[in-house]
Write a protein that holds these residues in place. Structure first.
Motif, PDB file in Angstrom:
ATOM      1  N   ALA A   1     -45.046 -27.517 -18.775  1.00 45.15           N
ATOM      2  CA  ALA A   1     -45.861 -27.157 -17.406  1.00 45.15           C
ATOM      3  C   ALA A   1     -46.980 -28.400 -17.284  1.00 45.15           C
ATOM      4  N   SER A   2     -46.556 -29.331 -17.744  1.00 44.12           N
ATOM      5  CA  SER A   2     -47.792 -30.712 -17.667  1.00 44.12           C
ATOM      6  C   SER A   2     -47.469 -31.285 -16.441  1.00 44.12           C
ATOM      7  N   LYS A   3     -46.246 -31.102 -15.723  1.00 43.15           N
ATOM      8  CA  LYS A   3     -45.992 -31.834 -14.677  1.00 43.15           C
ATOM      9  C   LYS A   3     -44.683 -31.270 -13.892  1.00 43.15           C
ATOM     10  N   GLY A   4     -44.321 -31.495 -12.844  1.00 46.92           N
ATOM     11  CA  GLY A   4     -43.142 -31.416 -12.121  1.00 46.92           C
ATOM     12  C   GLY A   4     -43.124 -29.848 -11.701  1.00 46.92           C
ATOM     13  N   LEU A   5     -42.104 -29.160 -11.726  1.00 46.01           N
ATOM     14  CA  LEU A   5     -41.740 -27.648 -11.462  1.00 46.01           C
ATOM     15  C   LEU A   5     -42.550 -26.979 -12.236  1.00 46.01           C
ATOM     16  N   GLY A   6     -42.669 -27.034 -13.699  1.00 44.38           N
ATOM     17  CA  GLY A   6     -43.364 -26.386 -14.373  1.00 44.38           C
ATOM     18  C   GLY A   6     -44.974 -26.159 -14.159  1.00 44.38           C
ATOM     19  N   ARG A   7     -45.376 -27.318 -13.936  1.00 42.40           N
ATOM     20  CA  ARG A   7     -46.779 -27.455 -13.376  1.00 42.40           C
ATOM     21  C   ARG A   7     -46.875 -26.857 -11.881  1.00 42.40           C
ATOM     22  N   GLY A   8     -45.826 -26.845 -11.134  1.00 48.11           N
ATOM     23  CA  GLY A   8     -46.175 -26.224  -9.769  1.00 48.11           C
ATOM     24  C   GLY A   8     -46.139 -24.628 -10.248  1.00 48.11           C
ATOM     25  N   CYS A   9     -45.197 -24.015 -11.056  1.00 44.70           N
ATOM     26  CA  CYS A   9     -45.356 -22.710 -11.223  1.00 44.70           C
ATOM     27  C   CYS A   9     -46.565 -22.154 -12.021  1.00 44.70           C
ATOM     28  N   ALA A  10     -47.169 -23.004 -12.922  1.00 45.80           N
ATOM     29  CA  ALA A  10     -48.429 -22.687 -13.547  1.00 45.80           C
ATOM     30  C   ALA A  10     -49.757 -22.653 -12.603  1.00 45.80           C
ATOM     31  N   GLU A  11     -49.629 -23.723 -11.636  1.00 47.17           N
ATOM     32  CA  GLU A  11     -50.478 -23.791 -10.637  1.00 47.17           C
ATOM     33  C   GLU A  11     -50.571 -22.481  -9.825  1.00 47.17           C
ATOM     34  N   ALA A  12     -49.486 -22.347  -9.231  1.00 44.17           N
ATOM     35  CA  ALA A  12     -49.476 -20.919  -8.318  1.00 44.17           C
ATOM     36  C   ALA A  12     -49.494 -19.849  -9.030  1.00 44.17           C
ATOM     37  N   LEU A  13     -49.403 -19.685 -10.403  1.00 44.19           N
ATOM     38  CA  LEU A  13     -49.721 -18.182 -11.209  1.00 44.19           C
ATOM     39  C   LEU A  13     -51.268 -18.293 -11.224  1.00 44.19           C
ATOM     40  N   ALA A  14     -51.869 -19.510 -11.580  1.00 44.14           N
ATOM     41  CA  ALA A  14     -53.254 -19.678 -11.769  1.00 44.14           C
ATOM     42  C   ALA A  14     -54.153 -19.332 -10.401  1.00 44.14           C
ATOM     43  N   GLU A  15     -53.548 -19.860  -9.272  1.00 42.85           N
ATOM     44  CA  GLU A  15     -54.053 -19.216  -8.132  1.00 42.85           C
ATOM     45  C   GLU A  15     -54.261 -17.847  -7.713  1.00 42.85           C
ATOM     46  N   ALA A  16     -53.198 -17.044  -8.559  1.00 47.35           N
ATOM     47  CA  ALA A  16     -53.181 -15.608  -8.359  1.00 47.35           C
ATOM     48  C   ALA A  16     -53.839 -14.904  -9.557  1.00 47.35           C
ATOM     49  N   GLY A  17     -54.552 -15.970 -10.266  1.00 44.04           N
ATOM     50  CA  GLY A  17     -55.480 -15.193 -11.202  1.00 44.04           C
ATOM     51  C   GLY A  17     -54.886 -14.991 -12.655  1.00 44.04           C
ATOM     52  N   VAL A  18     -53.912 -15.494 -12.996  1.00 42.09           N
ATOM     53  CA  VAL A  18     -53.277 -15.362 -13.940  1.00 42.09           C
ATOM     54  C   VAL A  18     -53.680 -16.512 -15.179  1.00 42.09           C
ATOM     55  N   ASP A  19     -54.012 -15.824 -16.209  1.00 42.66           N
ATOM     56  CA  ASP A  19     -54.547 -16.758 -17.472  1.00 42.66           C
ATOM     57  C   ASP A  19     -53.299 -17.362 -18.213  1.00 42.66           C
ATOM     58  N   LEU A  20     -53.470 -18.756 -18.477  1.00 43.39           N
ATOM     59  CA  LEU A  20     -52.091 -19.261 -18.817  1.00 43.39           C
ATOM     60  C   LEU A  20     -52.108 -19.978 -20.401  1.00 43.39           C
ATOM     61  N   VAL A  21     -51.001 -19.839 -20.840  1.00 46.95           N
ATOM     62  CA  VAL A  21     -50.464 -20.815 -22.011  1.00 46.95           C
ATOM     63  C   VAL A  21     -49.615 -21.716 -21.611  1.00 46.95           C
ATOM     64  N   ILE A  22     -49.823 -23.025 -21.665  1.00 46.61           N
ATOM     65  CA  ILE A  22     -48.951 -23.860 -20.924  1.00 46.61           C
ATOM     66  C   ILE A  22     -48.430 -24.806 -22.119  1.00 46.61           C
ATOM     67  N   ASN A  23     -47.286 -25.376 -22.073  1.00 42.96           N
ATOM     68  CA  ASN A  23     -46.735 -25.992 -23.139  1.00 42.96           C
ATOM     69  C   ASN A  23     -46.063 -27.224 -22.556  1.00 42.96           C
ATOM     70  N   ALA A  24     -45.835 -28.517 -23.397  1.00 46.40           N
ATOM     71  CA  ALA A  24     -45.152 -29.449 -23.068  1.00 46.40           C
ATOM     72  C   ALA A  24     -45.248 -30.430 -24.237  1.00 46.40           C
ATOM     73  N   ARG A  25     -44.566 -31.484 -24.351  1.00 41.82           N
ATOM     74  CA  ARG A  25     -44.481 -32.096 -25.758  1.00 41.82           C
ATOM     75  C   ARG A  25     -45.538 -33.171 -25.683  1.00 41.82           C
ATOM     76  N   GLY A  26     -46.039 -33.854 -24.465  1.00 41.84           N
ATOM     77  CA  GLY A  26     -46.742 -34.768 -24.402  1.00 41.84           C
ATOM     78  C   GLY A  26     -48.500 -34.394 -24.346  1.00 41.84           C
ATOM     79  N   ALA A  27     -48.995 -34.353 -25.557  1.00 43.57           N
ATOM     80  CA  ALA A  27     -50.366 -33.749 -25.726  1.00 43.57           C
ATOM     81  C   ALA A  27     -51.367 -34.504 -24.364  1.00 43.57           C
ATOM     82  N   GLU A  28     -51.359 -35.508 -24.284  1.00 44.99           N
ATOM     83  CA  GLU A  28     -52.254 -36.233 -23.162  1.00 44.99           C
ATOM     84  C   GLU A  28     -52.313 -35.600 -21.516  1.00 44.99           C
ATOM     85  N   ALA A  29     -50.906 -35.776 -21.035  1.00 49.41           N
ATOM     86  CA  ALA A  29     -50.574 -35.003 -19.970  1.00 49.41           C
ATOM     87  C   ALA A  29     -50.809 -33.753 -19.681  1.00 49.41           C
ATOM     88  N   LEU A  30     -50.617 -32.734 -20.883  1.00 47.03           N
ATOM     89  CA  LEU A  30     -50.812 -31.561 -21.305  1.00 47.03           C
ATOM     90  C   LEU A  30     -52.364 -31.245 -20.966  1.00 47.03           C
TER      91      LEU A  30
END
Length: 259
Positions: free
Chosen positions: A15-44
């Protein structure tokens, strides 16, 4: 439209970029609390802070390799009880049928089939117990129309599609839906990598490679992570409870098929 998701909790992979981030952003806009994962800590961490500031939801970043058993255990422990699961992993490299050996297929299956299955097995019981849940797997348009140079992806994602077809119908009576989103080419790092491969193979500029690919898409453009995320959020909504075990193309019309 109120998606009825405020206060829900989601795990979104890659979820740090690309389609995963697009999904995370849209869910957050709808009021969803998130746990997001990726390998790269800095971008995440940067993505986590940006989403938190933009939408005012709780965002927990977990940097780990979701494909490894250890990394997956770390993510699941941090995620705890979630209502929504969005699985996502980068696709295997392109090539020819003669390039791939058994280890290549095992790696593709681990990332693009077995990891989503393991996440579903871990989180579906809780959703069933609570009587509500949503799973969206980001797969590929290749499960509808195979892409010759992506044979590893074709194989692994088709396997996941078969698993979902049966599983979705077993959990649906409990208020839990599982569906797959099938992206065509979107403006992400994956598209850049594929275009760069074409550019290097044919000795053309990267921009020309993209222009050629766009010309094969009826919409004459690449998709955006934002519109992909909006489709994901709808599949997670209360309005989408009657959508079960479907494979939904978001490819600008690129897949030439009646059904």
């Amino acid at each position: 439209m109120d998606l009825g998701l405020a206060g829900k909790r989601a795990l979104v992979c890659a979820a740090s970029k690309g389609l995963g981030r697009g999904c995370a952003e849209a869910l957050a806009e709808a009021g969803v609390d998130l746990v997001i994962n990726a390998r790269g800590a800095e971008a995440l961490l940067a993505t986590s802070e940006e989403i938190r500031r933009a939408h005012g939801v709780a965002v927990t970043p977990v940097a780990a390799d979701i494909v490894s058993e250890e990394g997956r255990a770390t993510v699941l422990e941090a995620a705890g009880q979630v209502d929504i699961l969005v699985t996502n992993a980068g696709g295997p490299p392109p090539g020819l049928w003669s390039d791939w050996e058994r280890d290549d297929f095992i790696a593709a299956l681990d990332a693009n089939m077995l990891t989503p299955i393991a996440l579903m097995k871990a989180l579906l019981p809780g959703m069933i117990e609570r009587g509500w849940g949503r799973v969206v797997n980001i797969t590929s348009q290749s499960v509808k129309a195979p892409i010759p140079v992506l044979g590893l992806s074709n194989s692994a994602r088709a396997g996941l599609t078969g698993y979902v077809a049966g599983t979705a119908r077993q959990v649906a009576p409990h208020g839990v839906t599982i569906n797959n989103l099938l992206p065509g080419i979107h403006a992400t790092d994956r598209a850049v990598a594929l275009d760069r491969g074409v550019a290097e193979a044919e000795g053309i500029a990267l921009a020309e490679a993209r222009t050629r690919r766009e010309a094969t898409i009826p919409a004459r453009r690449y998709g955006s992570p934002e519109e992909f995320g909006a489709a994901c959020a709808f599949l997670c909504s209360r309005q989408a409870g009657f959508i079960v075990g479907q494979n939904i193309l978001l490819d600008g019309g690129a897949t030439n098929a009646t059904l």
